[in-house]
Design a protein around this motif. Structure first.
Motif, PDB file in Angstrom:
ATOM      1  N   SER A 145       0.850  -1.192   0.000  1.00  0.00           N
ATOM      2  CA  SER A 145       0.000   0.000   0.000  1.00  0.00           C
ATOM      3  C   SER A 145       0.881   1.236   0.000  1.00  0.00           C
ATOM      4  N   SER A 146       0.320   2.336  -0.507  1.00  0.00           N
ATOM      5  CA  SER A 146       1.067   3.584  -0.592  1.00  0.00           C
ATOM      6  C   SER A 146       0.095   4.743  -0.724  1.00  0.00           C
ATOM      7  N   PRO A 147       0.426   5.895  -0.145  1.00  0.00           N
ATOM      8  CA  PRO A 147      -0.457   7.055  -0.315  1.00  0.00           C
ATOM      9  C   PRO A 147      -0.604   7.490  -1.769  1.00  0.00           C
ATOM     10  N   ILE A 148       0.352   7.143  -2.599  1.00  0.00           N
ATOM     11  CA  ILE A 148       0.228   7.528  -4.007  1.00  0.00           C
ATOM     12  C   ILE A 148      -0.998   6.883  -4.644  1.00  0.00           C
ATOM     13  N   LYS A 248      -3.004  13.195   5.920  1.00  0.00           N
ATOM     14  CA  LYS A 248      -2.137  13.553   7.042  1.00  0.00           C
ATOM     15  C   LYS A 248      -1.634  12.355   7.835  1.00  0.00           C
ATOM     16  N   ALA A 249      -2.362  11.233   7.797  1.00  0.00           N
ATOM     17  CA  ALA A 249      -1.902  10.040   8.519  1.00  0.00           C
ATOM     18  C   ALA A 249      -0.728   9.382   7.816  1.00  0.00           C
ATOM     19  N   LYS A 250      -0.587   9.655   6.509  1.00  0.00           N
ATOM     20  CA  LYS A 250       0.451   8.995   5.725  1.00  0.00           C
ATOM     21  C   LYS A 250       1.489   9.962   5.163  1.00  0.00           C
ATOM     22  N   ASN A 255       9.472  21.682   7.583  1.00  0.00           N
ATOM     23  CA  ASN A 255      10.712  22.356   7.156  1.00  0.00           C
ATOM     24  C   ASN A 255      10.988  22.161   5.667  1.00  0.00           C
ATOM     25  N   GLY A 256       9.927  22.194   4.874  1.00  0.00           N
ATOM     26  CA  GLY A 256      10.090  22.076   3.427  1.00  0.00           C
ATOM     27  C   GLY A 256      10.299  20.663   2.937  1.00  0.00           C
ATOM     28  N   LYS A 257      10.325  19.693   3.851  1.00  0.00           N
ATOM     29  CA  LYS A 257      10.498  18.293   3.463  1.00  0.00           C
ATOM     30  C   LYS A 257       9.178  17.552   3.624  1.00  0.00           C
ATOM     31  N   LEU A 258       8.990  16.544   2.794  1.00  0.00           N
ATOM     32  CA  LEU A 258       7.765  15.756   2.835  1.00  0.00           C
ATOM     33  C   LEU A 258       8.119  14.305   3.084  1.00  0.00           C
ATOM     34  N   SER A 259       7.514  13.717   4.116  1.00  0.00           N
ATOM     35  CA  SER A 259       7.745  12.303   4.401  1.00  0.00           C
ATOM     36  C   SER A 259       6.475  11.520   4.113  1.00  0.00           C
ATOM     37  N   THR A 260       6.641  10.341   3.590  1.00  0.00           N
ATOM     38  CA  THR A 260       5.500   9.506   3.234  1.00  0.00           C
ATOM     39  C   THR A 260       5.668   8.113   3.815  1.00  0.00           C
ATOM     40  N   LYS A 261       4.564   7.575   4.347  1.00  0.00           N
ATOM     41  CA  LYS A 261       4.562   6.225   4.894  1.00  0.00           C
ATOM     42  C   LYS A 261       3.941   5.269   3.882  1.00  0.00           C
ATOM     43  N   TYR A 262       4.502   4.088   3.790  1.00  0.00           N
ATOM     44  CA  TYR A 262       3.959   3.080   2.880  1.00  0.00           C
ATOM     45  C   TYR A 262       4.307   1.691   3.408  1.00  0.00           C
ATOM     46  N   GLU A 263       3.652   0.676   2.890  1.00  0.00           N
ATOM     47  CA  GLU A 263       3.918  -0.698   3.299  1.00  0.00           C
ATOM     48  C   GLU A 263       4.499  -1.466   2.126  1.00  0.00           C
ATOM     49  N   LEU A 264       5.559  -2.197   2.417  1.00  0.00           N
ATOM     50  CA  LEU A 264       6.319  -2.887   1.385  1.00  0.00           C
ATOM     51  C   LEU A 264       6.343  -4.387   1.661  1.00  0.00           C
ATOM     52  N   PHE A 265       5.983  -5.170   0.656  1.00  0.00           N
ATOM     53  CA  PHE A 265       6.129  -6.621   0.760  1.00  0.00           C
ATOM     54  C   PHE A 265       7.595  -7.017   0.601  1.00  0.00           C
ATOM     55  N   GLU A 266       8.053  -7.924   1.444  1.00  0.00           N
ATOM     56  CA  GLU A 266       9.288  -8.657   1.201  1.00  0.00           C
ATOM     57  C   GLU A 266       8.928 -10.133   1.228  1.00  0.00           C
ATOM     58  N   VAL A 267       9.207 -10.823   0.134  1.00  0.00           N
ATOM     59  CA  VAL A 267       8.764 -12.204  -0.027  1.00  0.00           C
ATOM     60  C   VAL A 267       9.927 -13.071  -0.488  1.00  0.00           C
ATOM     61  N   LEU A 268      10.137 -14.182   0.203  1.00  0.00           N
ATOM     62  CA  LEU A 268      11.132 -15.171  -0.197  1.00  0.00           C
ATOM     63  C   LEU A 268      10.433 -16.511  -0.333  1.00  0.00           C
ATOM     64  N   VAL A 269      10.422 -17.055  -1.549  1.00  0.00           N
ATOM     65  CA  VAL A 269       9.724 -18.311  -1.817  1.00  0.00           C
ATOM     66  C   VAL A 269      10.639 -19.284  -2.564  1.00  0.00           C
ATOM     67  N   LYS A 270      10.242 -20.548  -2.522  1.00  0.00           N
ATOM     68  CA  LYS A 270      11.050 -21.587  -3.155  1.00  0.00           C
ATOM     69  C   LYS A 270      10.150 -22.552  -3.907  1.00  0.00           C
ATOM     70  N   ARG A 271      10.617 -23.020  -5.053  1.00  0.00           N
ATOM     71  CA  ARG A 271       9.922 -24.096  -5.764  1.00  0.00           C
ATOM     72  C   ARG A 271      10.551 -25.414  -5.348  1.00  0.00           C
ATOM     73  N   VAL A 272       9.766 -26.269  -4.721  1.00  0.00           N
ATOM     74  CA  VAL A 272      10.314 -27.517  -4.189  1.00  0.00           C
ATOM     75  C   VAL A 272       9.897 -28.736  -4.982  1.00  0.00           C
ATOM     76  N   LYS A 273       8.886 -28.594  -5.862  1.00  0.00           N
ATOM     77  CA  LYS A 273       8.376 -29.752  -6.616  1.00  0.00           C
ATOM     78  C   LYS A 273       8.904 -29.760  -8.044  1.00  0.00           C
TER      79      LYS A 273
END
Length: 274
Positions: A145-148, A248-250, A255-273
């Motif tokens: 998810s992201s405010p954008i 405003k929540a995100k 001081n002239g700077k803009l900070s943005t909050k977002y959620e990032l997936f990190e996924v590690l998967v394996k093919r075992v078959k």
């Protein structure tokens, strides 16, 4: 999305998050003793992350194929990041003949800041699964998810811009409105056949030094700007920033700077078959 030169210079957030994800997970992946790794990078964009971050962690005898749906991105990357162990090709991860294009498959698949653009998640994940040889692993990093995405939705409700953004839902992460994004993605990955070693969202914050940097970042990835007449670009960007400030929540400005909050997936998967 086809502004390759701008994207290459305005993707500090993507570069930072990709570097951190690689540092966290590459060490837990299984690498061949002889180093002859075959590696695919899905959604390489302008090639900076592929060349500067991914290629250095691949053993010296390994090779990397980097693909992107945008031909202009691939043209840019092929010239800017030419390397004997790196090949760029214009291919969409949703291509129905992905394994036919790469019959030998890959031992590793990586993807950074690409898969949130893909609405057909099951097809993309199944193609990644099919591209891996048995025992192969994939590290996937993309926006949950992201405010954008909220701003895309808000701009679509503004009469002046709605005709350019009616299909905004095609350009937001499929998990943006989910209350359980990690579980939703885990279920999908398991259904496809993956062994899921890690699948979590991380809350991230990125601080833009000022409006020029933020504007460049918006222009680099905004899928609607090409539809807006050029003489209206500045008005569009001004309204985009105005809508951003409402979140405003995100989004915070200080001081002239803009900070943005977002959620990032990190996924590690394996093919075992087989």
């Amino acid at each position: 999305m086809n502004r390759a030169k701008l994207y290459s210079s305005a993707s500090e957030m993507q570069h930072r998050d990709a570097a951190e994800a690689l540092s966290r997970h590459v060490g837990s992946m299984t690498w061949l003793d002889d180093g002859s790794e075959s590696v695919l990078d899905v959604g390489c964009g302008s090639g900076e992350v592929t060349r500067r971050l991914l290629l250095p962690v691949v053993p010296a005898t390994g090779r990397v194929v980097a693909v992107d749906a945008s031909e202009s991105m691939i043209r840019f990357a092929s010239v800017r990041h030419r390397h004997p162990r790196l090949c760029f090709r214009a291919i969409d991860i949703l291509d129905p003949d992905m394994r036919g294009k790469f019959p030998l498959g890959f031992r590793k698949v990586f993807s950074f800041f690409c898969l949130h653009w893909v609405r057909e998640q099951r097809i993309a994940m199944k193609n990644i699964y099919d591209l891996l040889v048995p025992g192969g692993e994939a590290l996937l990093v993309f926006l949950a998810s992201s405010p954008i995405f909220d701003v895309y939705q808000q701009m679509a409700a503004v009469s002046r811009w709605s005709k350019y953004t009616k299909d905004y839902e095609n350009y937001i992460s499929p998990y943006h409105h989910s209350k359980t994004p990690s579980q939703d993605l885990k279920t999908l990955l398991s259904d496809v056949g993956f062994h899921v070693a890690y699948c979590e969202t991380r809350e991230r914050i990125f601080v833009f030094d000022g409006l020029p940097q933020l504007k460049d970042a918006i222009k680099a990835v905004n899928p609607f700007l090409d539809r807006v007449p050029k003489d209206m670009h500045e008005d569009y960007l001004s309204d985009f920033l105005h809508e951003s400030k409402k979140l405003k929540a995100k989004v915070q400005i200080s001081n002239g700077k803009l900070s943005t909050k977002y959620e990032l997936f990190e996924v590690l998967v394996k093919r075992v078959k087989q």
